[in-house]
Write an enzyme that holds these catalytic residues in place. Structure first.
Site, short mmCIF file in Angstrom:
data_model
loop_
_atom_site.label_atom_id
_atom_site.label_comp_id
_atom_site.label_asym_id
_atom_site.label_seq_id
_atom_site.Cartn_x
_atom_site.Cartn_y
_atom_site.Cartn_z
N LYS A 188 -66.47 -16.15 78.65
CA LYS A 188 -66.22 -15.50 77.36
C LYS A 188 -65.77 -16.55 76.32
O LYS A 188 -65.44 -17.69 76.70
CB LYS A 188 -65.18 -14.40 77.57
CG LYS A 188 -65.65 -13.27 78.49
CD LYS A 188 -64.55 -12.25 78.73
CE LYS A 188 -65.02 -11.10 79.62
NZ LYS A 188 -63.92 -10.13 79.88
N TYR A 230 -71.59 -3.86 77.09
CA TYR A 230 -70.40 -3.11 77.48
C TYR A 230 -70.55 -1.61 77.23
O TYR A 230 -69.55 -0.91 77.06
CB TYR A 230 -69.18 -3.65 76.73
CG TYR A 230 -68.58 -4.90 77.35
CD1 TYR A 230 -68.14 -4.92 78.68
CD2 TYR A 230 -68.44 -6.07 76.61
CE1 TYR A 230 -67.60 -6.05 79.25
CE2 TYR A 230 -67.89 -7.23 77.18
CZ TYR A 230 -67.47 -7.20 78.50
OH TYR A 230 -66.91 -8.32 79.08
N ARG A 246 -66.58 -11.71 92.14
CA ARG A 246 -65.42 -10.97 91.60
C ARG A 246 -64.12 -11.50 92.20
O ARG A 246 -63.09 -11.52 91.53
CB ARG A 246 -65.55 -9.48 91.89
CG ARG A 246 -66.73 -8.79 91.22
CD ARG A 246 -66.48 -8.36 89.81
NE ARG A 246 -65.44 -7.37 89.65
CZ ARG A 246 -65.16 -6.75 88.49
NH1 ARG A 246 -65.87 -7.03 87.41
NH2 ARG A 246 -64.20 -5.88 88.41
N ARG A 276 -58.94 -16.00 86.73
CA ARG A 276 -58.02 -15.29 85.83
C ARG A 276 -56.56 -15.53 86.24
O ARG A 276 -55.67 -15.60 85.39
CB ARG A 276 -58.35 -13.81 85.82
CG ARG A 276 -59.63 -13.49 85.05
CD ARG A 276 -60.09 -12.07 85.31
NE ARG A 276 -61.23 -11.67 84.48
CZ ARG A 276 -61.93 -10.57 84.71
NH1 ARG A 276 -61.62 -9.77 85.72
NH2 ARG A 276 -62.95 -10.26 83.92
N ASN A 278 -59.43 -12.60 79.04
CA ASN A 278 -59.44 -12.91 80.48
C ASN A 278 -60.59 -13.82 80.92
O ASN A 278 -61.00 -13.81 82.08
CB ASN A 278 -59.33 -11.62 81.31
CG ASN A 278 -60.52 -10.71 81.17
OD1 ASN A 278 -61.49 -11.04 80.47
ND2 ASN A 278 -60.48 -9.57 81.84
N HIS A 324 -66.53 -12.88 82.65
CA HIS A 324 -67.10 -11.60 83.10
C HIS A 324 -67.91 -11.83 84.37
O HIS A 324 -68.59 -12.85 84.49
CB HIS A 324 -68.04 -11.03 82.02
CG HIS A 324 -68.92 -9.93 82.53
ND1 HIS A 324 -68.51 -8.61 82.57
CD2 HIS A 324 -70.18 -9.95 83.07
CE1 HIS A 324 -69.49 -7.87 83.10
NE2 HIS A 324 -70.52 -8.66 83.40
N GLU A 347 -77.68 -6.22 84.14
CA GLU A 347 -77.17 -7.23 83.21
C GLU A 347 -78.08 -8.46 83.18
O GLU A 347 -78.32 -9.03 82.12
CB GLU A 347 -75.74 -7.62 83.61
CG GLU A 347 -74.74 -6.50 83.36
CD GLU A 347 -73.35 -6.71 83.97
OE1 GLU A 347 -72.50 -5.82 83.80
OE2 GLU A 347 -73.12 -7.76 84.63
P1 DAT Z 1 -63.88 -6.51 84.39
O1 DAT Z 1 -64.18 -7.50 83.30
O2 DAT Z 1 -62.88 -7.04 85.36
O3 DAT Z 1 -65.13 -5.99 85.06
P2 DAT Z 1 -63.78 -3.96 83.00
O4 DAT Z 1 -65.25 -3.87 83.20
O5 DAT Z 1 -62.96 -2.78 83.43
O6 DAT Z 1 -63.16 -5.26 83.69
O7 DAT Z 1 -63.46 -4.20 81.46
C1 DAT Z 1 -64.25 -5.11 80.73
C2 DAT Z 1 -63.37 -5.96 79.89
O8 DAT Z 1 -62.67 -5.16 78.93
C3 DAT Z 1 -62.24 -6.68 80.65
O9 DAT Z 1 -62.67 -7.86 81.27
C4 DAT Z 1 -61.26 -6.93 79.57
C5 DAT Z 1 -61.40 -5.71 78.67
N1 DAT Z 1 -60.36 -4.72 78.96
C6 DAT Z 1 -60.26 -3.97 80.07
N2 DAT Z 1 -59.19 -3.16 80.01
C7 DAT Z 1 -58.60 -3.43 78.82
C8 DAT Z 1 -57.43 -2.95 78.13
N3 DAT Z 1 -56.67 -2.00 78.68
N4 DAT Z 1 -57.15 -3.47 76.93
C9 DAT Z 1 -57.92 -4.41 76.36
N5 DAT Z 1 -59.03 -4.91 76.94
C10 DAT Z 1 -59.35 -4.44 78.15
MG MG Z 2 -66.66 -4.84 84.32
#
Ligand code: DAT
Ligand code: MG
Length: 148
Positions: free
Chosen positions: A9, A49, A85, A102, A112, A115, A126
């Site tokens: 990212k 997303y 992951r 992370r 973070n 991705h 994707e």
């Molecule tokens: P991941 O990236 O571990 O697959 P995810 O798909 O649930 O996680 O969410 C995508 C991204 O969105 C994540 O990397 C960071 C952001 N995100 C997730 N929860 C969040 C929150 N509560 N507040 C802000 N950003 C968040």
């Molecule tokens: Mg995700």
């Protein structure tokens, strides 16, 4: 062999973590199948997303992803989705174990660093979205030293 979509990212790029992250996947024994350094359009980030579009942080998430260039990659290997992951660590960096990307480099969930696809099926979706032109065909000469 399985494939996963990995994206460094904008914060990971700005913080100079590209080499370290690629190194972790490469040294593990996974194969790089595609990579590009690019800025992402807003509509493209929204598509990537799309599953999260109803969540309150979605607009901020999209603005963050388009805030600077990203490194988009496809990695291939045995169980690379789940293992990828694990290399990345938990979504919330304070829950991510030390030794994960992370866990080592991130503080905030909204910064973070990286991705990774969360399932084989989503990985394929994707990859098709980010690399419609297909992937490189190759196999490392070290293959038999990594895989039985
Ligand atoms: P991941 O990236 O571990 O697959 P995810 O798909 O649930 O996680 O969410 C995508 C991204 O969105 C994540 O990397 C960071 C952001 N995100 C997730 N929860 C969040 C929150 N509560 N507040 C802000 N950003 C968040
Ligand atoms: Mg995700």
């Amino acid at each position: 062999m399985e494939q996963t979509f990995i994206m460094i990212k904008p914060d990971g790029v700005q913080r100079g973590l590209i080499g370290d992250i690629i190194c972790r996947f490469e040294k593990k024994g996974f194969y790089l199948k595609a990579m590009k350094f690019m800025n992402v359009e807003k509509s493209f980030a929204q598509k990537h997303y799309a599953d999260l579009s109803a969540l309150p942080f979605f607009p901020k998430l999209v603005d963050y992803i388009i805030s600077g260039p990203v490194v988009a990659m496809v990695w291939e290997g045995k169980d690379v989705v789940l293992t990828g992951r694990r290399i990345i660590g938990a979504t919330r960096p304070w829950e991510a174990a030390p030794g994960t990307i992370r866990g080592d480099y991130a503080v905030e969930v909204s910064r973070n660093v990286i991705h990774g696809s969360d399932s084989v099926e989503n990985g394929q979706k994707e990859i098709a979205l980010w690399f419609p032109g297909g992937l490189a065909e190759w196999k490392s000469n070290l293959h038999p030293w990594i895989y039985e």
